[in-house]
Design an enzyme around this catalytic site. Structure first.
Site, PDB file in Angstrom:
ATOM      1  N   LYS A   1     -22.418 -11.071  71.741  1.00 30.33           N
ATOM      2  CA  LYS A   1     -22.454 -11.649  73.090  1.00 30.33           C
ATOM      3  C   LYS A   1     -23.204 -10.721  74.042  1.00 30.33           C
ATOM      4  CE  LYS A   1     -18.214 -14.198  72.229  1.00 30.33           C
ATOM      5  NZ  LYS A   1     -16.753 -14.226  72.280  1.00 30.33           N
TER       6      LYS A   1
ATOM      7  N   GLN B   1     -11.701 -11.596  74.982  1.00 27.39           N
ATOM      8  CA  GLN B   1     -11.850 -11.872  73.548  1.00 27.39           C
ATOM      9  C   GLN B   1     -10.481 -12.026  72.897  1.00 27.39           C
ATOM     10  OE1 GLN B   1     -14.843 -12.377  72.052  1.00 27.39           O
ATOM     11  NE2 GLN B   1     -13.836 -12.790  70.112  1.00 27.39           N
TER      12      GLN B   1
ATOM     13  N   ASP C   1     -15.315 -19.670  78.672  1.00 28.63           N
ATOM     14  CA  ASP C   1     -14.856 -20.025  77.327  1.00 28.63           C
ATOM     15  C   ASP C   1     -14.278 -21.444  77.281  1.00 28.63           C
ATOM     16  OD1 ASP C   1     -15.062 -18.322  75.159  1.00 28.63           O
ATOM     17  OD2 ASP C   1     -13.427 -17.024  75.826  1.00 28.63           O
TER      18      ASP C   1
END
Ligand code: GUN
Length: 281
Positions: free
Chosen positions: A53, A97, A120
């Site tokens: 990322k 995460q 997300d």
């Protein structure tokens, strides 16, 4: 006869477009988009995902910051950090995460992220919007899969799509997005008793169960479209999906490879949703 659904190629194309857009903003002296990624602990898979990322954000040319926090970070400390970024007007996207260490409540952390900065698409408000057919931020993996299918002009309307796996990150939102494309959708999971019966009827199969090479050729009908979300380490260390590629690819009309299929698309959609927040400013 199979055709590869080349996620890597589409992801590169999308990222090049974002790069051009961001470089225009830079020329105009505008503030650049900023993504903050928070990684807690030492999960090996997560470290790889976060690095990818970070790399994509750099390539596109926007600010990215990765906060690497120790395993011992408390829930309270993490919630406070998220609050800080919620308030920071320079931050367009916040990504925590997953998985988090066991002593931290993931639901609580996700709920604390400002839903507008939830790139997300995991916040219950964004999930809720998706499930009433008014999508805003979308979970990046299923979003990337829909974009990949569209790129190859794969018809979804009226087709029978079978989703294997019912996670909040992939299976459930995937089913909902296929439904929004007017597919007829079946969700299957570990307790499904007649999996093969269902997958043999499927025009489109999306599998996300984390079991190396689970889906063999006898599970699919001739000409099915097969999308593999799995990322598993084979005994010899190389990366394999949830699909036994060599044999399933003989029977499928389209198939995603691992690596180079779904993974790069997930990252592109994350970048798109971050840039999109900056666009909206
Ligand atoms: N862990 C595995 N996939 C993802 C993802 O897409 N986002 C986050 N935040 N964590 C993950």
């Amino acid at each position: 006869m199979e055709k590869i659904l080349n996620g890597r190629a589409l992801a590169d194309k999308l990222q090049d477009k974002l790069k051009q857009e961001v470089s225009e903003w830079e020329k105009q002296g505008k503030r650049l988009p900023k993504l903050v990624v928070i990684l807690v602990g030492e999960d090996v898979g997560s470290q790889v995902y976060v690095r990818n990322k970070e790399r994509a954000a750099k390539k596109i040319g926007f600010h990215s910051q990765v906060d690497r926090l120790p395993e011992t970070t408390t829930e309270e400390e993490l919630l406070q950090l998220v609050e800080t970024y919620n308030k920071d007007e320079e931050v367009d996207g916040i990504l925590v995460q997953l998985p988090l260490p066991k002593h931290i409540d993931e639901e609580k952390v996700i709920l604390t992220i400002d839903s507008k900065k939830d790139v997300d698409g995991f916040h219950p408000l964004n999930m809720g919007k998706l499930f009433i057919g008014q999508p805003d931020k979308l979970p990046c993996t299923p979003y990337g899969i829909i974009e990949l299918l569209k790129e190859y002009n794969i018809e979804m309307e009226g087709k029978h799509a079978v989703v294997i796996g019912r996670s909040n990150i992939v299976g459930k939102p995937m089913a909902q997005m296929l439904l929004m494309e007017n597919a007829t959708v079946t969700i299957t999971h570990a307790r499904t008793t007649n999996l093969k019966e269902l997958t043999k009827q499927a025009d489109i199969i999306v599998i996300a169960i984390g079991k190396a090479e689970f889906l063999t050729a006898d599970y699919i009908k001739e000409g099915a479209v097969v999308v593999d979300v799995g990322m598993n380490r084979h005994a010899d260390g190389h990366l394999v999906g949830d699909v036994k590629f060599d044999e399933v690819s003989q029977k499928a009309s389209f198939i995603t490879p691992v690596p180079g299929g779904v993974g790069p698309m997930t990252i592109s959609m994350l970048m798109e949703q971050t840039v999109s927040n900056r666009r909206a400013d």
